[in-house]
Design a protein around this motif. Structure first.
Motif, PDB file in Angstrom:
ATOM      1  N   HIS A 182       1.492   4.589  -2.841  1.00  0.00           N
ATOM      2  CA  HIS A 182       1.411   5.932  -2.743  1.00  0.00           C
ATOM      3  C   HIS A 182       2.978   6.414  -3.280  1.00  0.00           C
ATOM      4  CE1 HIS A 182      -2.129   6.325  -0.120  1.00  0.00           C
ATOM      5  NE2 HIS A 182      -1.589   5.750   0.811  1.00  0.00           N
TER       6      HIS A 182
ATOM      7  N   HIS B 281      -6.594   8.027  -1.634  1.00  0.00           N
ATOM      8  CA  HIS B 281      -6.963   6.576  -1.444  1.00  0.00           C
ATOM      9  C   HIS B 281      -8.005   6.626  -2.410  1.00  0.00           C
ATOM     10  CE1 HIS B 281      -5.015   6.807   2.691  1.00  0.00           C
ATOM     11  NE2 HIS B 281      -4.538   5.719   2.103  1.00  0.00           N
ATOM     12  N   CYS B 282      -8.144   5.068  -2.769  1.00  0.00           N
ATOM     13  CA  CYS B 282      -9.183   4.715  -3.609  1.00  0.00           C
ATOM     14  C   CYS B 282     -10.490   4.613  -3.135  1.00  0.00           C
ATOM     15  CB  CYS B 282      -8.604   3.255  -4.470  1.00  0.00           C
ATOM     16  SG  CYS B 282      -9.816   2.435  -5.543  1.00  0.00           S
TER      17      CYS B 282
ATOM     18  N   GLU C 166      -4.188   0.754   5.584  1.00  0.00           N
ATOM     19  CA  GLU C 166      -3.037   1.209   6.390  1.00  0.00           C
ATOM     20  C   GLU C 166      -3.557   1.540   8.003  1.00  0.00           C
ATOM     21  OE1 GLU C 166      -1.355   4.501   4.366  1.00  0.00           O
ATOM     22  OE2 GLU C 166      -2.817   5.984   4.904  1.00  0.00           O
TER      23      GLU C 166
ATOM     24  N   HIS D 141       0.844  -1.225   0.092  1.00  0.00           N
ATOM     25  CA  HIS D 141       0.107   0.075   0.038  1.00  0.00           C
ATOM     26  C   HIS D 141       0.855   1.158   0.142  1.00  0.00           C
ATOM     27  CE1 HIS D 141      -3.772   2.330   1.220  1.00  0.00           C
ATOM     28  NE2 HIS D 141      -2.892   3.118   1.725  1.00  0.00           N
TER      29      HIS D 141
ATOM     30  N   MET E 168      -5.622  -0.026  -2.462  1.00  0.00           N
ATOM     31  CA  MET E 168      -5.242   1.428  -1.905  1.00  0.00           C
ATOM     32  C   MET E 168      -6.500   2.004  -1.175  1.00  0.00           C
ATOM     33  SD  MET E 168      -2.304   1.807  -3.034  1.00  0.00           S
ATOM     34  CE  MET E 168      -2.054   3.517  -2.235  1.00  0.00           C
ATOM     35  N   TYR E 169      -7.285   1.441  -0.797  1.00  0.00           N
ATOM     36  CA  TYR E 169      -8.506   1.752   0.128  1.00  0.00           C
ATOM     37  C   TYR E 169      -7.800   2.113   1.238  1.00  0.00           C
ATOM     38  CZ  TYR E 169     -13.334   2.220   2.226  1.00  0.00           C
ATOM     39  OH  TYR E 169     -14.475   2.449   2.453  1.00  0.00           O
ATOM     40  N   TYR E 170      -8.526   3.075   2.142  1.00  0.00           N
ATOM     41  CA  TYR E 170      -7.664   3.900   3.218  1.00  0.00           C
ATOM     42  C   TYR E 170      -7.489   2.865   4.366  1.00  0.00           C
ATOM     43  CZ  TYR E 170     -11.933   4.218   6.048  1.00  0.00           C
ATOM     44  OH  TYR E 170     -12.860   4.171   7.038  1.00  0.00           O
TER      45      TYR E 170
END
Length: 260
Positions: A193, A217-218, A230, A189, A225-227
């Motif tokens: 970025h 984010h996606c 992380e 992830h 890449m969804y928030y």
């Protein structure tokens, strides 16, 4: 491809052995974080530099960890495999990692991360060499809120931190992802970025920016890449037995900016 990864695994094993031998079998001393960085990090790296081979034919990754917090070897293997699938680097990807002295801290601010990098980063990007920096911490992010804790943070064009203590706290238990899967997800992830996702140096072909949670984010809750990938809320969205993958919108953006 398989041969490359096998050679990579052997290289990592050699590097670990080398680092341990040079430590003389003793624990690092415990000095404070240096107050004055030894060097300024040139962060004029673009996502296209990572994705394409126009300027750089090879990527060197420097992963630094505090004693006892070395990255999971299988997670590193899968990270390099992920990178090889998405970036054009005909001369390959090399990863070097080593321990640094303990800092005496239990949490790290953004300034702390930058100071540690400036003090210990040895491999710097220049006109002919592309490098990235990963810092595996033994503490939490100082900017955490009561409801959300960071598992990783990309804070520069070629730099990110992995908060391994936090990852360990929210993985490995009942109804939690394995520590390996969570660590692998966060590594991928954060590199996403550095690749400019989402809409942060790599333009979007179709609008898939998450306007609710922000921070590039996606909007697809199934995407790497969804928030939540992380954060400690990982299990609220993702499977506990597998790692999420990039979805079509992110992949198309990367390809449009020089990636695979």
């Amino acid at each position: 491809m398989i041969r490359f990864l096998i050679h990579f695994s052997i290289l990592i094993a050699i590097l670990i052995a080398f680092v341990r031998c040079n430590n003389g079998g003793t624990d690092p001393v415990d000095p404070p974080i240096p107050e004055v960085p030894e060097q300024n990090i040139n962060d004029n790296v673009t996502p296209n530099d990572f994705l394409s081979d126009v300027k750089y034919k090879q990527l060197i990754i420097e992963a630094v960890y505090l004693d006892g917090q070395q990255p999971d070897s299988l997670s590193i293997y899968k990270l390099v495999s992920f990178l090889d699938e998405r970036i054009h680097k005909p001369k390959g990807i090399q990863l070097f990692y080593k321990p640094i002295p303990k800092t005496g801290k239990t949490s790290y601010s953004l300034d702390d991360l930058k100071t540690i990098e400036a003090s210990y980063r040895e491999k710097l990007t220049n006109d002919t060499l592309l490098t990235a920096w990963i810092f595996i911490t033994n503490g939490d992010y100082a900017g955490n809120s009561a409801d959300e804790k960071k598992l990783g943070l990309a804070y520069g064009a070629s730099s990110f931190a992995l908060f391994k203590k936090t990852i360990q706290e929210y993985s490995g238990g009942e109804n939690q992802p394995t520590t390996h899967n969570m660590e692998t997800t966060v590594l991928k992830h954060e590199f996403g970025h550095l690749f400019g996702l989402v809409n942060n140096g790599t333009p979007m072909i179709n609008n898939h920016l998450d306007s609710t949670h922000g921070s590039n984010h996606c909007s697809n809750p199934r995407c790497l890449m969804y928030y939540v990938a992380e954060t400690n809320n990982f299990s609220s969205t993702f499977s506990t037995s597998s790692t999420p993958a990039l979805r079509s919108d992110c992949i198309e953006d990367l390809r449009n900016n020089g990636g695979k």
